[in-house]
Structures are given as structure tokens and as C-alpha cells.
Design a protein around this motif. Structure first.
Motif, mmCIF file in Angstrom:
data_model
loop_
_atom_site.group_PDB
_atom_site.id
_atom_site.type_symbol
_atom_site.label_atom_id
_atom_site.label_comp_id
_atom_site.label_asym_id
_atom_site.label_seq_id
_atom_site.Cartn_x
_atom_site.Cartn_y
_atom_site.Cartn_z
ATOM 1 N N ILE A 159 -7.648 4.048 -7.881
ATOM 2 C CA ILE A 159 -6.625 3.582 -6.947
ATOM 3 C C ILE A 159 -7.294 3.059 -5.681
ATOM 4 C CG2 ILE A 159 -4.633 4.283 -5.543
ATOM 5 C CD1 ILE A 159 -4.220 6.542 -7.663
ATOM 6 N N GLY A 160 -6.814 1.928 -5.185
ATOM 7 C CA GLY A 160 -7.361 1.391 -3.943
ATOM 8 C C GLY A 160 -6.804 0.027 -3.612
ATOM 9 N N ASN A 161 -7.448 -0.632 -2.649
ATOM 10 C CA ASN A 161 -6.990 -1.931 -2.168
ATOM 11 C C ASN A 161 -7.916 -3.081 -2.550
ATOM 12 O OD1 ASN A 161 -4.659 -0.983 -0.759
ATOM 13 N ND2 ASN A 161 -6.049 -0.118 0.749
ATOM 14 N N SER A 162 -9.044 -2.776 -3.158
ATOM 15 C CA SER A 162 -10.038 -3.800 -3.469
ATOM 16 C C SER A 162 -9.841 -4.368 -4.871
ATOM 17 C CB SER A 162 -11.449 -3.205 -3.374
ATOM 18 O OG SER A 162 -12.418 -4.139 -3.812
ATOM 19 N N LEU A 163 -10.123 -5.665 -4.983
ATOM 20 C CA LEU A 163 -10.166 -6.296 -6.309
ATOM 21 C C LEU A 163 -11.601 -6.604 -6.708
ATOM 22 C CD1 LEU A 163 -7.037 -8.617 -6.343
ATOM 23 C CD2 LEU A 163 -7.408 -6.484 -7.573
ATOM 24 N N PRO B 185 -3.110 12.771 -2.565
ATOM 25 C CA PRO B 185 -2.672 11.385 -2.385
ATOM 26 C C PRO B 185 -3.826 10.437 -2.051
ATOM 27 C CG PRO B 185 -1.173 12.869 -1.279
ATOM 28 C CD PRO B 185 -2.342 13.700 -1.721
ATOM 29 N N ILE B 186 -3.800 9.291 -2.685
ATOM 30 C CA ILE B 186 -4.771 8.220 -2.453
ATOM 31 C C ILE B 186 -3.974 6.975 -2.091
ATOM 32 C CG2 ILE B 186 -6.571 6.774 -3.469
ATOM 33 C CD1 ILE B 186 -7.116 9.092 -5.437
ATOM 34 N N LYS B 187 -4.319 6.353 -0.971
ATOM 35 C CA LYS B 187 -3.612 5.141 -0.555
ATOM 36 C C LYS B 187 -4.204 3.936 -1.263
ATOM 37 C CE LYS B 187 -1.844 6.695 3.786
ATOM 38 N NZ LYS B 187 -1.248 6.235 4.997
ATOM 39 N N GLY B 188 -3.305 3.089 -1.781
ATOM 40 C CA GLY B 188 -3.780 1.885 -2.431
ATOM 41 C C GLY B 188 -2.660 0.999 -2.916
ATOM 42 N N ARG B 189 -3.023 -0.243 -3.148
ATOM 43 C CA ARG B 189 -2.100 -1.241 -3.682
ATOM 44 C C ARG B 189 -2.254 -1.374 -5.199
ATOM 45 N NH1 ARG B 189 -1.556 -7.607 -1.842
ATOM 46 N NH2 ARG B 189 -0.475 -8.271 -3.733
ATOM 47 N N VAL C 161 0.852 -1.192 0.000
ATOM 48 C CA VAL C 161 0.000 0.000 0.000
ATOM 49 C C VAL C 161 0.889 1.244 0.000
ATOM 50 C CG1 VAL C 161 -1.760 1.287 1.256
ATOM 51 C CG2 VAL C 161 -1.871 -1.218 1.154
ATOM 52 N N TYR C 162 0.641 2.110 -0.958
ATOM 53 C CA TYR C 162 1.403 3.349 -1.098
ATOM 54 C C TYR C 162 0.450 4.526 -1.215
ATOM 55 C CZ TYR C 162 5.353 0.304 -2.008
ATOM 56 O OH TYR C 162 6.319 -0.661 -1.891
ATOM 57 N N SER C 163 0.955 5.702 -0.971
ATOM 58 C CA SER C 163 0.201 6.938 -1.132
ATOM 59 C C SER C 163 0.534 7.500 -2.517
ATOM 60 C CB SER C 163 0.587 7.914 -0.019
ATOM 61 O OG SER C 163 -0.213 9.058 -0.083
ATOM 62 N N ILE C 164 -0.374 7.317 -3.457
ATOM 63 C CA ILE C 164 -0.147 7.689 -4.861
ATOM 64 C C ILE C 164 -0.665 9.109 -5.095
ATOM 65 C CG2 ILE C 164 -0.606 7.047 -7.268
ATOM 66 C CD1 ILE C 164 0.892 4.929 -5.519
ATOM 67 N N ASN C 165 0.144 9.957 -5.735
ATOM 68 C CA ASN C 165 -0.281 11.326 -6.002
ATOM 69 C C ASN C 165 -0.106 11.760 -7.460
ATOM 70 O OD1 ASN C 165 2.474 11.509 -6.076
ATOM 71 N ND2 ASN C 165 2.610 13.311 -4.764
ATOM 72 N N LYS C 166 0.404 10.846 -8.297
ATOM 73 C CA LYS C 166 0.618 11.244 -9.697
ATOM 74 C C LYS C 166 0.702 9.994 -10.568
ATOM 75 C CE LYS C 166 4.671 13.077 -10.726
ATOM 76 N NZ LYS C 166 5.777 14.019 -10.978
ATOM 77 N N VAL C 167 0.073 10.071 -11.749
ATOM 78 C CA VAL C 167 0.158 9.007 -12.749
ATOM 79 C C VAL C 167 0.431 9.675 -14.094
ATOM 80 C CG1 VAL C 167 -1.103 7.179 -13.962
ATOM 81 C CG2 VAL C 167 -1.394 7.449 -11.503
ATOM 82 N N THR C 168 1.426 9.159 -14.804
ATOM 83 C CA THR C 168 1.757 9.652 -16.139
ATOM 84 C C THR C 168 1.435 8.557 -17.146
ATOM 85 O OG1 THR C 168 3.490 11.106 -15.299
ATOM 86 C CG2 THR C 168 3.628 10.495 -17.625
ATOM 87 N N ILE C 169 0.753 8.943 -18.215
ATOM 88 C CA ILE C 169 0.366 7.981 -19.250
ATOM 89 C C ILE C 169 0.889 8.457 -20.595
ATOM 90 C CG2 ILE C 169 -1.564 6.870 -20.451
ATOM 91 C CD1 ILE C 169 -3.163 7.193 -17.851
#
Length: 99
Positions: A39-43, A71-75, A14-22
Motif C-alpha cells: 500500500i502506498g502512493n508511488s507508482l 493503518p497504512i496511508k495510500g492511494r 489517499v486513505y488509511s487502509i487497515n484491512k484487505v480481504t481476498i
């Protein structure tokens, strides 16, 4: 063509994600229009119901766009393209954040 095609990366923690580049492919630029970064922990539902971080409206052919957010926490980081008979096409995804 698929119903709501998706792509996912498992960060193995689990990390705190704050940026995604595509990076988009050199062709087919419009195929990514309307895609969502989730972003999250659920499948549940393949992770496509996790928290919405950003919506991708346009990335030019061969172009790169960066999406920054609180920031969003998730795996899991998913890119999902909601809708029927859709094709999700992209070249590269980079995920940024910390613990």
C-alpha cells in the motif's frame, strides 16, 4: 507465466487502509502463496515497492482470508507475487479503511 505478476486498485484518493480481504478461486489455491499486499502512493515499479502490509501464505481453494494490520496511508493497493515464472490467481479483493 510472468515475472512478479501483480494486480492494483487505484482508490482515487489517499486513505488509511487497515484491512484487505481476498477471495481465492475454487481451483489453483496454491498459486497465491507468497503474494504480498503493498500500500502506498508511488507508482515506481508499478507500485510494487510500496509499504508491505501483509504476506499471503495460503488461502484454501474457494476460501476467503482477511488480513488486518496497522493503518497504512495510500492511494494504491497492490497484490504482487514476487518471483520468476509465477501466476497470480485470485477471485475478489476488498479494501477497508477510512480517510
Amino acid at each position: 507465466m510472468e515475472h512478479s505478476p501483480w494486480w492494483r486498485v487505484d482508490l482515487m484518493g489517499v486513505y488509511s487502509i487497515n484491512k484487505v480481504t481476498i477471495a481465492n478461486r475454487k481451483c489453483c489455491g496454491k498459486l497465491i502463496s507468497g503474494a504480498q499486499i503493498r500500500i502506498g502512493n508511488s507508482l515506481h515499479s508499478n507500485g510494487n515497492n510500496n509499504q508491505l502490509a501483509a504476506t499471503i501464505w495460503s488461502i484454501p481453494n474457494g476460501g476467503t482470508e482477511t488480513y488486518e494490520f496497522k493503518p497504512i496511508k495510500g492511494r494504491y493497493v497492490n497484490i504482487v507475487l514476487p518471483g520468476k515464472r509465477r501466476i497470480l490467481s485470485m477471485c475478489e479483493v476488498e479494501v477497508y479503511g477510512g480517510e
